[in-house]
Design a protein around this motif. Structure first.
Motif, PDB file in Angstrom:
ATOM      1  N   PHE A  78       0.827  -1.205   0.000  1.00 49.07           N
ATOM      2  CA  PHE A  78       0.000   0.000   0.000  1.00 49.07           C
ATOM      3  C   PHE A  78       0.862   1.255   0.000  1.00 49.07           C
ATOM      4  O   PHE A  78       0.538   2.232  -0.675  1.00 49.07           O
ATOM      5  CB  PHE A  78      -0.938   0.023   1.204  1.00 49.07           C
ATOM      6  N   THR A  79       1.961   1.233   0.732  1.00 51.78           N
ATOM      7  CA  THR A  79       2.858   2.391   0.754  1.00 51.78           C
ATOM      8  C   THR A  79       3.452   2.636  -0.631  1.00 51.78           C
ATOM      9  O   THR A  79       3.513   3.781  -1.089  1.00 51.78           O
ATOM     10  CB  THR A  79       3.972   2.174   1.793  1.00 51.78           C
ATOM     11  N   ILE A  80       3.861   1.573  -1.289  1.00 50.66           N
ATOM     12  CA  ILE A  80       4.404   1.699  -2.648  1.00 50.66           C
ATOM     13  C   ILE A  80       3.336   2.228  -3.594  1.00 50.66           C
ATOM     14  O   ILE A  80       3.594   3.111  -4.431  1.00 50.66           O
ATOM     15  CB  ILE A  80       4.974   0.353  -3.114  1.00 50.66           C
ATOM     16  N   LEU A  81       2.124   1.705  -3.473  1.00 54.03           N
ATOM     17  CA  LEU A  81       1.027   2.156  -4.333  1.00 54.03           C
ATOM     18  C   LEU A  81       0.688   3.620  -4.078  1.00 54.03           C
ATOM     19  O   LEU A  81       0.479   4.395  -5.023  1.00 54.03           O
ATOM     20  CB  LEU A  81      -0.198   1.263  -4.105  1.00 54.03           C
ATOM     21  N   ILE A  82       0.638   4.004  -2.810  1.00 57.35           N
ATOM     22  CA  ILE A  82       0.352   5.402  -2.462  1.00 57.35           C
ATOM     23  C   ILE A  82       1.425   6.317  -3.055  1.00 57.35           C
ATOM     24  O   ILE A  82       1.117   7.352  -3.661  1.00 57.35           O
ATOM     25  CB  ILE A  82       0.269   5.558  -0.928  1.00 57.35           C
ATOM     26  N   TYR A  83       2.688   5.943  -2.882  1.00 53.05           N
ATOM     27  CA  TYR A  83       3.774   6.755  -3.420  1.00 53.05           C
ATOM     28  C   TYR A  83       3.661   6.872  -4.944  1.00 53.05           C
ATOM     29  O   TYR A  83       3.812   7.957  -5.512  1.00 53.05           O
ATOM     30  CB  TYR A  83       5.134   6.157  -3.045  1.00 53.05           C
ATOM     31  N   HIS A  84       3.387   5.753  -5.589  1.00 52.46           N
ATOM     32  CA  HIS A  84       3.317   5.751  -7.048  1.00 52.46           C
ATOM     33  C   HIS A  84       2.180   6.645  -7.546  1.00 52.46           C
ATOM     34  O   HIS A  84       2.352   7.393  -8.517  1.00 52.46           O
ATOM     35  CB  HIS A  84       3.141   4.311  -7.559  1.00 52.46           C
ATOM     36  N   ILE A  85       1.038   6.582  -6.879  1.00 51.92           N
ATOM     37  CA  ILE A  85      -0.108   7.396  -7.304  1.00 51.92           C
ATOM     38  C   ILE A  85       0.165   8.884  -7.081  1.00 51.92           C
ATOM     39  O   ILE A  85      -0.065   9.714  -7.970  1.00 51.92           O
ATOM     40  CB  ILE A  85      -1.386   6.951  -6.563  1.00 51.92           C
ATOM     41  N   ILE A  86       0.674   9.241  -5.906  1.00 59.28           N
ATOM     42  CA  ILE A  86       0.916  10.654  -5.608  1.00 59.28           C
ATOM     43  C   ILE A  86       2.005  11.218  -6.516  1.00 59.28           C
ATOM     44  O   ILE A  86       1.881  12.318  -7.050  1.00 59.28           O
ATOM     45  CB  ILE A  86       1.281  10.844  -4.123  1.00 59.28           C
ATOM     46  N   ASN A  87       3.064  10.466  -6.718  1.00 62.75           N
ATOM     47  CA  ASN A  87       4.133  10.945  -7.604  1.00 62.75           C
ATOM     48  C   ASN A  87       3.657  10.958  -9.055  1.00 62.75           C
ATOM     49  O   ASN A  87       4.085  11.813  -9.835  1.00 62.75           O
ATOM     50  CB  ASN A  87       5.383  10.075  -7.447  1.00 62.75           C
ATOM     51  N   MET A 116       3.365  13.480   1.974  1.00 60.07           N
ATOM     52  CA  MET A 116       2.034  12.899   1.818  1.00 60.07           C
ATOM     53  C   MET A 116       2.098  11.375   1.852  1.00 60.07           C
ATOM     54  O   MET A 116       1.199  10.727   2.393  1.00 60.07           O
ATOM     55  CB  MET A 116       1.394  13.386   0.521  1.00 60.07           C
ATOM     56  N   THR A 117       3.151  10.807   1.288  1.00 55.33           N
ATOM     57  CA  THR A 117       3.306   9.354   1.316  1.00 55.33           C
ATOM     58  C   THR A 117       3.468   8.856   2.746  1.00 55.33           C
ATOM     59  O   THR A 117       2.865   7.842   3.124  1.00 55.33           O
ATOM     60  CB  THR A 117       4.515   8.927   0.460  1.00 55.33           C
ATOM     61  N   ILE A 118       4.247   9.551   3.543  1.00 56.29           N
ATOM     62  CA  ILE A 118       4.446   9.142   4.938  1.00 56.29           C
ATOM     63  C   ILE A 118       3.131   9.229   5.711  1.00 56.29           C
ATOM     64  O   ILE A 118       2.759   8.290   6.432  1.00 56.29           O
ATOM     65  CB  ILE A 118       5.546  10.001   5.602  1.00 56.29           C
ATOM     66  N   ILE A 119       2.403  10.321   5.543  1.00 59.86           N
ATOM     67  CA  ILE A 119       1.138  10.490   6.264  1.00 59.86           C
ATOM     68  C   ILE A 119       0.130   9.427   5.852  1.00 59.86           C
ATOM     69  O   ILE A 119      -0.499   8.772   6.696  1.00 59.86           O
ATOM     70  CB  ILE A 119       0.582  11.908   6.036  1.00 59.86           C
ATOM     71  N   LEU A 123      -1.659   6.160   7.867  1.00 55.46           N
ATOM     72  CA  LEU A 123      -3.105   5.889   7.854  1.00 55.46           C
ATOM     73  C   LEU A 123      -3.412   4.498   7.300  1.00 55.46           C
ATOM     74  O   LEU A 123      -4.329   3.816   7.792  1.00 55.46           O
ATOM     75  CB  LEU A 123      -3.832   6.960   7.039  1.00 55.46           C
ATOM     76  N   ALA A 124      -2.670   4.058   6.302  1.00 53.90           N
ATOM     77  CA  ALA A 124      -2.854   2.701   5.770  1.00 53.90           C
ATOM     78  C   ALA A 124      -2.503   1.667   6.808  1.00 53.90           C
ATOM     79  O   ALA A 124      -3.179   0.629   6.922  1.00 53.90           O
ATOM     80  CB  ALA A 124      -2.006   2.515   4.502  1.00 53.90           C
ATOM     81  N   GLY A 125      -1.460   1.920   7.583  1.00 49.17           N
ATOM     82  CA  GLY A 125      -1.091   0.998   8.654  1.00 49.17           C
ATOM     83  C   GLY A 125      -2.167   0.900   9.711  1.00 49.17           C
ATOM     84  O   GLY A 125      -2.479  -0.189  10.208  1.00 49.17           O
TER      85      GLY A 125
END
Length: 129
Positions: A78-87, A116-119, A123-125
């Motif tokens: 999920f963290t990788i996906l979040i980063y990929h989407i935001i970037n 934003m990825t960290i935040i 939340l995903a965790g």
């Protein structure tokens, strides 16, 4: 005549000595995250196929999904996906000239993407556990 000309440009083959700017690191990580998402998507499709094949397989997949290790791996995905989407949104905004392509703007927007990825990763965790 071309064989006698010798170019005297420096050759640096040690990647550890090259200092990449933060937007370059962000772009490289965006490509790596895309490749990871591609492989993970295939694995999740395989899990879906297994879970739909029989009741025993469904219960087996459910027990795997409830384990701590799988939850941790899911959080990483999920963290990788979040980063990929935001970037990806950042890159689209730069492509459509909504963000200027100067080093200062790119650096600032990269820090926003990381923040934003960290935040959202935290939340995903919370959502997973």
């Amino acid at each position: 005549m071309l064989a006698t000309m010798k170019k005297s440009r420096p050759i640096n083959l040690k990647l550890s000595t090259i200092n990449f700017p933060i937007p370059a690191i962000s772009s490289i990580l965006h490509r790596i995250s895309g490749v990871i998402i591609l492989f993970v998507f295939g694995i999740f499709l395989w899990f879906l196929d297994l879970s739909l094949s029989s009741l025993e397989e469904f219960q087996y997949i459910t027990s795997i999904f409830n384990s701590f290790y799988f939850k941790f791996i899911s959080w990483l995905i999920f963290t990788i996906l979040i980063y990929h989407i935001i970037n990806g949104i950042r890159h689209i905004l730069m492509d459509f000239s909504c963000l200027s392509e100067t080093l200062k703007t790119s650096t600032f927007s990269t820090y926003i993407v990381f923040s934003m990825t960290i935040i959202l990763s935290i939340l995903a965790g919370v959502f997973i556990w």
